[in-house]
Structure formats: C-alpha cells, structure tokens
Design a protein around this motif. Structure first.
Motif, PDB file in Angstrom:
ATOM      1  N   TYR A 222       0.862  -1.084   0.084  1.00 51.23           N
ATOM      2  CA  TYR A 222       0.032   0.072  -0.079  1.00 51.23           C
ATOM      3  C   TYR A 222       1.013   1.454   0.109  1.00 51.23           C
ATOM      4  CZ  TYR A 222       0.852   1.394   4.799  1.00 51.23           C
ATOM      5  OH  TYR A 222       1.792   1.598   6.010  1.00 51.23           O
ATOM      6  N   ARG A 223       2.021   1.070   0.566  1.00 52.49           N
ATOM      7  CA  ARG A 223       2.805   2.316   0.421  1.00 52.49           C
ATOM      8  C   ARG A 223       3.220   2.880  -0.883  1.00 52.49           C
ATOM      9  NH1 ARG A 223       6.215   3.053   4.922  1.00 52.49           N
ATOM     10  NH2 ARG A 223       5.782   1.805   6.739  1.00 52.49           N
ATOM     11  N   PRO A 226      -0.658   5.104  -2.735  1.00 53.17           N
ATOM     12  CA  PRO A 226      -1.319   6.095  -1.697  1.00 53.17           C
ATOM     13  C   PRO A 226      -2.869   6.149  -1.586  1.00 53.17           C
ATOM     14  CG  PRO A 226       0.118   7.207  -3.298  1.00 53.17           C
ATOM     15  CD  PRO A 226       0.276   5.595  -3.510  1.00 53.17           C
ATOM     16  N   VAL A 228      -4.881   3.432  -2.184  1.00 51.60           N
ATOM     17  CA  VAL A 228      -5.552   2.095  -1.598  1.00 51.60           C
ATOM     18  C   VAL A 228      -5.832   2.529  -0.183  1.00 51.60           C
ATOM     19  CG1 VAL A 228      -5.169  -0.074  -1.206  1.00 51.60           C
ATOM     20  CG2 VAL A 228      -4.423   0.690  -3.150  1.00 51.60           C
ATOM     21  N   GLN A 229      -7.225   2.266   0.032  1.00 51.02           N
ATOM     22  CA  GLN A 229      -7.599   2.689   1.701  1.00 51.02           C
ATOM     23  C   GLN A 229      -7.210   1.280   2.465  1.00 51.02           C
ATOM     24  OE1 GLN A 229     -11.586   3.758   0.849  1.00 51.02           O
ATOM     25  NE2 GLN A 229     -11.344   5.713   0.516  1.00 51.02           N
ATOM     26  N   SER A 230      -7.512  -0.084   1.952  1.00 53.59           N
ATOM     27  CA  SER A 230      -7.288  -0.917   2.992  1.00 53.59           C
ATOM     28  C   SER A 230      -6.742  -2.207   2.373  1.00 53.59           C
ATOM     29  CB  SER A 230      -8.427  -1.557   3.227  1.00 53.59           C
ATOM     30  OG  SER A 230      -9.532  -2.149   2.654  1.00 53.59           O
ATOM     31  N   ALA A 568      -5.860   9.823   5.231  1.00 52.99           N
ATOM     32  CA  ALA A 568      -4.806   8.610   5.876  1.00 52.99           C
ATOM     33  C   ALA A 568      -3.713   9.230   6.508  1.00 52.99           C
ATOM     34  CB  ALA A 568      -4.523   7.274   5.084  1.00 52.99           C
TER      35      ALA A 568
END
Lengths: 575, 581
Positions: A222-223, A226, A228-230, A568
């Motif tokens: 996910y890093r 950016p 992508v929420q979960s 986030a």
C-alpha cells in the motif's frame, strides 16, 4: 500416555472395551438365546465385517465409534419411542492454521485443532423416519486426543441426546404428513451398501509461519499505492480428516488438505464508488502454492488494477450485445447458475417441486445449449496438473463417489444427490456432503463443463469483435473477473476499431441468469480453468471462457459510500 | 445478571471462533509498551484536529488498545477437548459527537459511540496508525448521523425524568504501570495436569458431563483520550474451573462449579488440593441426585459466606450499577433511596477494586484503572445500612455527576458502572457455633419443622438452555434442611428463592465473623468482567423458597462407556425412573 495410566483400572477397562473381543461380547449379550446346537448362535449379522474391525483396530477414533455405535444400536430403548433403525457418527478432525496481515504488519495468527462430532439417530424406517427438525442430529466437540474412553463418553452423550429428540421429531413429521397432501411419495432415506475404507491420515504439509513474512510484504505494498484504503492478506491452511461409521456397517476414514492465500484490497474512486480486488489461491497440495515472490507480485498487480479502476470511466450507457467472459469469470457464472441448481435437495414437506433449486422442474429439459455437457466427477484427483479439492472416493455419508452426467448435450439428465431421495432419484449418487458438524446435503464435487463448440481465446475475441462489427457496435465487453453476485470487477470495452481494451467501472449485468446461459451462450473457450472454491464444503468447478451473444450491461445503482472524512496518516518509515 | 462461571457449552460454542489455538508463536509483546501509547497519541491528535473541522464534530475521542495473551486448556474425562491460546490486540475507538450535555451515546444509541477492530501485533507505527485511522473514520460515519438522530428524537419526545448530561467531566489521567508481569508457564505440564484432574470424574458414572478448564489471560490496556489522558495498566486472570453436571431421575439438572483464582498459575492450589475438591464436588453431585426435592418453605435461613456473597452480588450489587438509575426501562429500585436505610444498620457495603487480595486470597475484581481510563476508587455504597453511593462510570445520573472508577467492559463494548470487589462487612457478628445456635433458636421460635442452610449459591443465569425469568437471579445448589431436634442436616435439591429477594435483606438478623470470598466472572450489557464478592455468613429470619421448575429430560439411557456390566449399570436399571435400558 504413561501419566494417564495411573488413573485407575478404568483406562484398562476402556482399552478392553475398545478392542473387538469386548465389542463382540457386548453384542452377544443382546443376541437371542442360542439354540442347543453347537453351531454359532443365530444372532443378527454383526454390524461391522471382520475387515472393518481389523481396519479400525489401529485407530482410537474408529474404535470408539464402533464400540459406541454397536452398543447404542443394540441397547438404546426408551419407553414410548421406537428403537433406532439407523445411527451414524461422523467426527471431523480439523487442524488449521490461519494468519492475516494488514498494512505490512501481522494482525492475527492462530493454529486450531478441534474435533467436531455429529450424531444422527433415526427411528421409523427408510420410507418415513424421524429425520426432521430436532431429529436431524446433534453436534458437539470431541476430545482432540486418541483416548477411546473419552471419545466414547462424548459419543455416548450425543447419541443419548439425538435419540431422545427422535420421538418428538417423528411425531411432528407424522402429524404434518397427515395435514398435507403429498403428490409424489418419496422415501425419507435411501439404503446404502456397507463400505469399509480406511485411508491414510492427512497432515498439513506447509509451514504456515513461513508465510507470515510474504503476507506482511504483500500487504506493505500500500505504501506504493497511496490511494488504496485498505489491504489485508491472509492464509488458511487446513488438514481435515473425517471419520465415519453407520449401523449399516460402513466404516470410513478419509482426509484432505487445502491451502488458501488471499489478498483483499479496496479503495474508493473520487466519486466514492467502492472498488475491490480479491485475488486468491486455493490449492489441494502445498506444492501447488505459488512462490512467495509470485504472491507478492500478484498483490502488486491487484493494487495496480485498483489504481487503474479509480481512473477508469464509469459505464453510463446501457449496452446489449455480445459479452466475453474469461474463464475466471465463467467459472463463477457456472458455479452460481449451474452448480447451485443441480443439487437434488429435498424441498419442504408438501412442496410439489422436485428440488429446491431453479432446475426443480427441468428434469429431462434443456437447461444449456446442446454443445455443453456437465459432469460431476469426484473421483478425478487432478486436472492438467492441478489438484482438485472437490475430489473424494466416498462422500460424507459413507457412499462411494461416482461420476454423474448432470447435463447431457444441454439436457438435464441427473441431479447430484445424497441419501435423501427426491422424486425419480431413489438412491444416492455419492454427493451427500457436509461441513464439520453439519448435516449432509447434496453438493458438487468436481464439476466439469465440457463443450463441443470450443474456440481459442484469440478466436473468441475475434468473434466478439466480428459480432459487434456486424451489429454496428463500436465496442463489445470482455469481463476478466467477477465480484459478489456475479458483478464485474474487471470489465473492459473491446473497441472494434483497433481491438484495444479499455477498463471501465461501475457496471452490472442485467439478468445474468440460467435462462441467459441456456439461450445466449454461443461458444466457449478451449482451455478450462480449475477453480477450487473456498467454503465449508470443498468443491471445484472447471470451465472454459464463455461467449454470450446478447447480454445487457448497465450502470450499477449501488449507493456510493462517503469518502474518508480526513486523510490517511502520512507514511512513516517501516519498523 | 451474573454469570459466575463458564460452562463448557459456552466455551464450546466459541471455540472455533476465537480462543483456542495450539501454538502461540506470535511476536513477543513489545518490551516498550509506551511506544504504542506514542503512536496512539499521535494518531488521536491528528484525528482530533481533522475532525474538528467537520459538522457535527466530535467533542471526545478515545482509543483503548487491549493487548491480550490468552491460554485455555479444556479437559474432560481424561482427555483434552481443546488446548491453545494466542495473542490479539483489540482497538476500541470511542467517539462522542455533540456536547457532554447531549451526545450520540444518549439512551439506546449508546452502541453508536464505539467501534472496534484488530490492531497489528507489533508496534509498526505506520500500520497501527493506519488501522486506527480506518476505525476512527468509520466510527465518525456512525456517530455523526446518530447524534443528529438523538437531537431529533429529544426534540420530539416528552421530557426525560433525569436530565443529567450524557458524559461527566473528569480530570485528565496520566499513569503508566509496569507491563504485565511475565510468569513461567509450561503448557505440556498443565495439559497433563488438566487431563489428570478431569480424569477423576471417570470414577463417577452419575456425573455424565464434566470439565476442568484452565484459563490464563494477560492483558495490557493502553488508553489515550482527547482530554489528554494517557493510561497504561496491566491485568492478569488465572482461573482453574472445575464443573460437573448430572440430572436427577426426575430430570432436574444439577450443576456444581468450583473456581480457583490466582495471580500466576504457580499460585493456584496444589494438584492434590484441587483433586480433593473435585472429589467433594463429585460427592456433592452424587448426593444431590438422591436428595429429596425442595418443598415450598417460608422461614429462617442461614447463608454461608460464599452464598451470601453471591446473593449480595446478584440482588444488591447489580441494582447499584449507575446506569440502572437512569435507564427508562430500568427498575430503579434504589434510585430514590439515597440516604435511606436499605439494610440493617449493622451492615455496610463497599466496592473496592483497589484491593488486590483479602487475607492472602487474590481478589478477581482488582484493577487500577477502569475501561474509561479513570482511577479505581473505593466506593462506600451502604454505610451502616444507609444507601450512600452507586457504582458509577462517566455516565452521570441525578445526584451523581462523577465517575468513581467503575466504568468497566470487555473489549468492544461501551463501559457501564459495574462491580469490582463487592465487600459486605458487619458489626453484629457471631462465631460459627453461636450462629448455628441462633439459627436453631429462630427455627424453634417460629415453630418451623426446619430451617434452610445455603452452603453454596451458584451465580444467577448460567447461560445453559433455560431462559429463567428476571426474578430468578440466584441459583442455590447446596441447600440443607437443618432440624431443630438434633437430627442430622438433610440435603435437598432444586431450591429456588422466591418473592422479592431484596425484601429478604431486611430480615438479616446477625452475621458470621469471617469473610468469605467468591471469585468469578460477571456478564452484563458491557460484557464479561472479573469480579469478587466478599461477605460473612448471614442469618435471615425469613426467606421464601419453592421447588424449581424442572425440565423433562431424563438421565442418559445407557450407562456411561466403561461401566457396562458394573454395579452402576445394575443400579441404573433399578432407578424406576421410567427409563428402561
């Protein structure tokens, strides 16, 4: 074991009872007094053959089941309630490792070992019995350990509870059958021949803890994405051994290991639309698990497609025309629209339908195009190098598995059925399947779709474009993978002009149902894909790509959730 | 409703979903727990700032992280039914939108103030922050519409009787305890011990269902709030539970449970001591099976200290929980009795969670900070018979605006006022022999054929198959008829206390001079929390009982495995219970 020996002579009693001599003695006690002849007494035939006894002798679970089922069959009697005509025991031994990671860090991991027993006691007879409501059996935990007496203790209590429930269940069923008119009389239960088969115990062959790092690494991606929420990655490795005995003399043991790896990632488009990807592996052998690098690469691909989906245009215009389903999507359609409807599940008492599925009144009718034949074959162990997790030699009711032609050249020829008969199908064809502790119900094993109108992938795409061209459409649709309720997750417009594919989002199919499959499926691919399905009962579908000539694609009217109310947290360096 | 023990059925139903795992190979708990507090604080501050710009905005947010390391070993009949454990970190996000006077937690909307999820097992700052963000954002999306609904409802409904605010004002707390003490634990050794202990029941064919359960829970609570509280506090729970179950020939279910509590597994009673208690428990059950069923009775009763402790927990303790004084659907027995006499003047009751042990025995209801981050306080509930205080959380009610550190919950649920260590003390006492003498005198004086001695009361609802009506909150298990003419005491079964149990409290005439401890687990709206109840034996001049309604189930038809052809089998066929093998 040595420690337990100090308990007292009860353990020795248990050991004695568990062995066949004591069991035989228990049965002799109930036999009619022997005639004066020196010949063996004219007692009822022993429940289990010598072969069964010998096979079960080396296994404490089977020993306990044999001892307790024989004793129960011989002696269970309560005032005002008939003696049982049938008893079955099933113990599911589950050894399972689960773990999941999120945002690069392990979140949960557990290794569970449990044995779950299920006891069914039936009074009445095969035509009408007590298998109804509370009479459908009792489930409980069984000891994890091979202590015959402790195992028998739990079986004894469950059998007692199950038997006590039969009286009321039988009365309720009888009174119901007096109230309703039955058009077609169908027996409650099908006899089956005794089967003895003790297969080797199955163990987990993969170390789940070695996968913790790849789970973390995949979820750390996910890093790089950016938006992508979960993201959650998980594994579930399970070795399941099933022990089964019934009073018809069936005694079986079989096992299966399954290994699954899952990636679930989601985000929202700028307009709030929820976008999800959930690729997974489900294999029947640890050797078929992907390499760790491959798994992480798959997660990366899933996240890339989420980024692409965020940017993809929404399907605004309604479309009616040719749609090509890749094999991955076709497998889901096949499982949902065919797999779920060919199960010969008995409808509620009084219902006139043959089964509970959509094909209840389709017996001997056309349900698919005539170039399609569907066979469920649990006896096939693998297909093109892939283990099939829906394979088994005998089902969860101790009935030998058989290959069943369900749809023959488009015509419904058979239902998959267990020991609960339905109209025109008086006997099991070896598809009585059960989740641990659950009742047996008909379920697929390995469901194959075979086609005599198969084309290569390139041929299918060309045909899609040609059909669109002929009808003057600028593009057709190609669906790569589906989500819940057969809604497309990865859907592309294939442009007639140059053949390029354009990812779109926010579409659903209108009326993708069994009628559509029967009337509008015009060709299939030539490369079937094995899809082992995750669930409480293992099953596999094997189908190639589908080409429909006329399917509606329209904009989804699903509500769009609100975007996050604040951003986030900023990324910090990893631990 | 106190459910003061765990039945195997409960454990069994939950077994696959949560607690039992064969390995505990998870990462070791972080050696610097306050690292987690730092991550939580940073993310909380960010949420506070960001959400302050929303409308309606939260005025309060807290994060509670429970880092739990649990072991459970369940044995029955000499073999393990389950053994395992595991570590998990549960994060609770509590959010209040509106103002302390009226917020989204109002009345039946209380659950909208909390959301929970699993946190990563180690202190990866980015991952921990990210999960907290997800939970906080999700919680805001529940709490804000809930507040709007509360506002509308309050406007259209008639005025509430108790106009107290929804949230109390408290001083910020800053406290970090040392992390959970480590103690050695040899799984295999304990598995063997559980096997051996559970095998003792093999000798008793009449006790057809039994279990020995070892439960260990090490927990560390990390708490931060937007009021600038930061609290870190550990807790441990080590319990060994023994239970046996049988049924009388008429179908009456009979259950005995013994619980041993300690701070570490090593401090549990020795194996031989537990084995002896198992023998006693089994003998009790065997005797109970044959004991006559209770007859309706109204007369003198003597409660042992343990029985009195459970009685007070159920009958008095639960009714002193703060939130029950303002709930519109609550009985509010005591709400308007402050400064009035509710007990004989020689009795006082406190709830003191700060007491770690009493006379060397650990108290299960000990804690330093409650689940709202408030320091535990000794609450003087009843002073010489006069009602003075309640068990309060941060939910105010008329006349009681502050928390006294009794806001408790299990992870995932909103805390409410709960008991910790409920301690009953007396200034009018008598020694054991004297107490019995007074009991017999009372029986004679009232001209009763006998009195009842309650040796043991199991907690109230047992969560078995029966849903008992609200009034039946205590379940006496070992009750004896005491005859004034010197005949030996006679065990009876199936005693139910009827009438208003509360009224019985007025009839306490004298107590024993030794306090006895009941350690258990109490279940209510805010979940399961460990509790203690402490009381001396008590003489009641009057208590009304009746015979318990019974089930129609019969004892098992066949003799237990291993008893075929033994005297147990013969005895069983002679019971004349209408069940014939």
């Amino acid at each position: 074991m040595t420690r337990r020996r100090c308990i007292n002579l009860l353990v020795m009693t248990a050991a004695l009872l568990a062995g066949s001599p004591a069991v035989a003695r228990a049965q002799d006690n109930t036999a009619p007094a022997p005639a004066t002849s020196p010949a063996p007494p004219a007692s009822p035939a022993p429940m289990f053959s010598a072969e069964a006894r010998a096979a079960g002798a080396s296994d404490s679970v089977l020993q306990a089941m044999v001892a307790e089922i024989e004793r129960s069959k011989a002696k269970l009697k309560m005032e005002g309630v008939q003696t049982p005509y049938f008893i079955e025991y099933r113990i599911s031994d589950i050894d399972s490792a689960v773990a999941n990671a999120t945002f690069g860090a392990l979140q949960f991991e557990q290794h569970t070992r449990a044995r779950i027993l299920r006891v069914v006691v039936r009074i009445g007879d095969y035509t009408q019995d007590s298998y109804f409501r509370q009479g459908e059996g009792v489930a409980d935990l069984a000891p994890n350990e091979n202590d015959v007496l402790a195992l028998r203790q739990q079986l004894w209590l469950a059998t007692d509870r199950a038997y006590k429930a039969t009286g009321e269940a039988y009365a309720a069923k009888q009174s119901l059958s007096k109230e309703i008119t039955v058009d077609h009389s169908v027996n409650d239960f099908a006899p089956a021949t005794a089967l003895v088969s003790i297969e080797p115990l199955v163990k987990l062959e993969a170390d789940a803890t070695k996968w913790h790092k790849p789970l973390e690494n995949a979820s750390a991606l996910y890093r790089k994405h950016p938006d992508v929420q979960s993201i959650s990655t998980s594994l579930r490795f399970t070795a399941l051994n099933i022990y089964y005995a019934n009073t018809e003399g069936t005694l079986t043991r079989n096992g299966k290991a399954t290994y699954s790896l899952n990636i679930v990632a989601s985000t929202q488009a700028a307009d709030g639309m929820r976008l999800v990807r959930s690729p997974f592996y489900m294999v029947g052998s640890s050797k078929e698990l992907p390499a760790a690098d491959k798994f992480v690469a798959d997660a990366e691909t899933a996240l890339e497609t989420l980024d692409q989906l965020r940017a993809a245009p929404i399907v605004d215009e309604e479309y009616r025309g040719p749609v090509l389903f890749d094999a991955d999507a076709a497998d889901d359609v096949f499982a949902d629209l065919i797999g779920a409807n060919i199960l010969g599940a008995k409808p509620a008492p009084g219902a006139t339908a043959r089964t509970t599925g959509e094909f209840a009144s389709s017996y001997k009718s056309r349900v698919l195009p005539d170039f399609v034949t569907v066979v469920d074959d649990p006896t096939q162990k693998s297909f093109q190098g892939n283990s099939l997790i829906g394979s088994y030699d005998f089902d969860d009711e101790g009935v030998r598995a058989t290959a069943v032609t369900v749809v023959d050249k488009g015509t419904l020829a058979n239902y998959l059925i267990g020991r609960q008969p339905i109209r025109d199908f008086p006997a099991s064809n070896g598809h009585g399947r059960a989740a641990a502790g659950g009742p047996a119900t008909p379920y697929i094993g390995n469901l194959f779709l075979r086609s005599t109108n198969a084309m290569s992938q390139a041929g299918l795409k060309k045909k899609l474009i040609d059909m669109c061209k002929d009808s003057g459409k600028p593009y057709g649709y190609f669906v790569e993978t589906l989500g819940d309720q057969l809604s497309p997750r990865l859907l592309y417009r294939v442009w007639v002009s140059d053949g390029h594919e354009e990812l779109v989002r926010g579409a659903v199919f209108n009326e993708l149902d069994s009628r559509e499959l029967r009337n509008d499926l015009i060709a299939t691919g030539d490369t079937p894909l094995v899809r082992n399905r995750e669930g409480n009962i293992s099953g596999t579908v094997i189908a190639p790509a589908f080409l429909f000539d006329d399917l509606e694609v329209k904009r989804s009217d699903a509500a769009k959730p609100k975007l996050p109310d604040y951003p986030a947290p900023p990324l910090q360096s990893a631990k | 409703m106190m459910r003061s023990h765990l039945l195997p059925r409960i454990i069994m139903s939950g077994i696959l979903s949560f607690s039992l795992a064969a390995s505990a190979a998870g990462p070791a708990p972080d050696s610097k727990p306050d690292a987690l507090l730092g991550i939580m604080r940073t993310e909380l501050d960010r949420a506070k700032t960001a959400l302050a710009k929303t409308a309606p905005a939260p005025y309060f947010i807290s994060y509670s992280v429970y880092d739990q390391d649990q072991v459970a070993i369940v044995g029955s009949y000499g073999a393990l039914l389950a053994s395992g454990g595991g570590r998990r970190r549960t994060a609770d996000v509590v959010m209040r939108v509106g103002t302390p006077a009226l917020d989204n937690s109002h009345n039946e909307n209380r659950p909208t103030a909390i959301d929970s999820g699993l946190l990563p097992l180690d202190n990866d700052p980015a991952a921990v922050a990210r999960v907290l963000w997800e939970l906080t954002d999700r919680e805001y999306k529940r709490a804000s519409p809930a507040f709007l609904k509360v506002k509308t409802n309050t406007a259209v409904r008639s005025e509430e009787e108790d106009k107290s605010p929804d949230f109390s004002t408290e001083k910020p707390q800053n406290h970090v305890d040392a992390a959970v003490a480590k103690f050695p634990f040899d799984t295999h050794q304990w598995e063997d011990r559980v096997r051996r202990l559970s095998a003792a029941f093999r000798k008793f064919p009449d006790i057809y269902s039994s279990a020995v359960i070892l439960q260990i829970s090490k927990s560390n609570l990390s708490y931060v709030s937007t009021e600038d509280s930061s609290v870190e506090t550990p807790s441990t729970l080590v319990r060994l539970i023994v239970q046996g179950e049988t049924r009388a020939d008429d179908g009456m279910e009979l259950l005995r449970v013994e619980t041993f509590q300690a701070l570490t597994p090593d401090q549990l009673p020795s194996e031989s001591e537990v084995a002896a208690r198992i023998e006693k428990l089994a003998a009790d059950l065997v005797a109970l099976r044959k004991a006559p069923a209770a007859e309706p009775f109204d007369g003198p009763a003597l409660l042992s200290g343990r029985a009195a402790a459970v009685f007070f927990h159920e009958v008095l303790g639960h009714r002193l929980e703060g939130h029950r004084q303002r709930g519109e659907n609550e009985g509010q027995t005591f709400t308007k009795k402050v400064n009035q006499e509710v007990l004989p003047e020689f009795l006082s009751v406190v709830d003191d969670p700060t007491m770690r042990a009493l006379n060397g025995t650990p108290l299960a209801g000990w804690y330093r900070y409650d689940d709202e981050g408030e320091p535990a306080e000794r609450a003087n509930l009843i002073d010489n018979g006069i009602l003075k205080n309640f068990l309060t959380s941060r939910m105010p009610f008329k006349g009681f605006s502050q928390s006294n550190g009794h806001g408790r919950s299990q992870p995932g649920l909103m805390p409410t006022g709960r008991q910790g260590n409920l301690i009953v003390s007396s200034t009018k006492t008598a020694g054991d022999a004297d107490l019995r003498k007074q009991f017999i005198e009372e029986i004679k004086k009232q001209g009763k054929p006998y009195g009842l001695y309650f040796e043991d009361i199991q907690g109230g609802f047992t969560l078995t198959t029966r849903a008992l009506p609200q009034s039946f909150q205590v379940l006496p298990v070992m009750v004896w008829r005491v005859y004034p003419d010197g005949r030996p005491d006679e065990l009876v079964r199936g005693v139910d206390i009827v009438g208003t149990p509360l009224a019985a409290l007025e009839h306490i005439t004298v107590t024993g001079d030794k306090q006895e401890i009941f350690n258990g687990v109490c279940g209510a709206e805010s979940g399961w929390v460990p509790v203690s109840a402490v009381a001396p034996a008590m003489l009641f001049s009057e208590m009304e009982v009746q015979k318990r309604a019974q089930t129609h189930s019969r004892p098992p038809i066949l003799v237990p495995p291993g008893f075929e052809g033994t005297s147990a089998a013969a005895a069983d066929s002679q019971t004349g219970s209408g069940v014939k093998p």
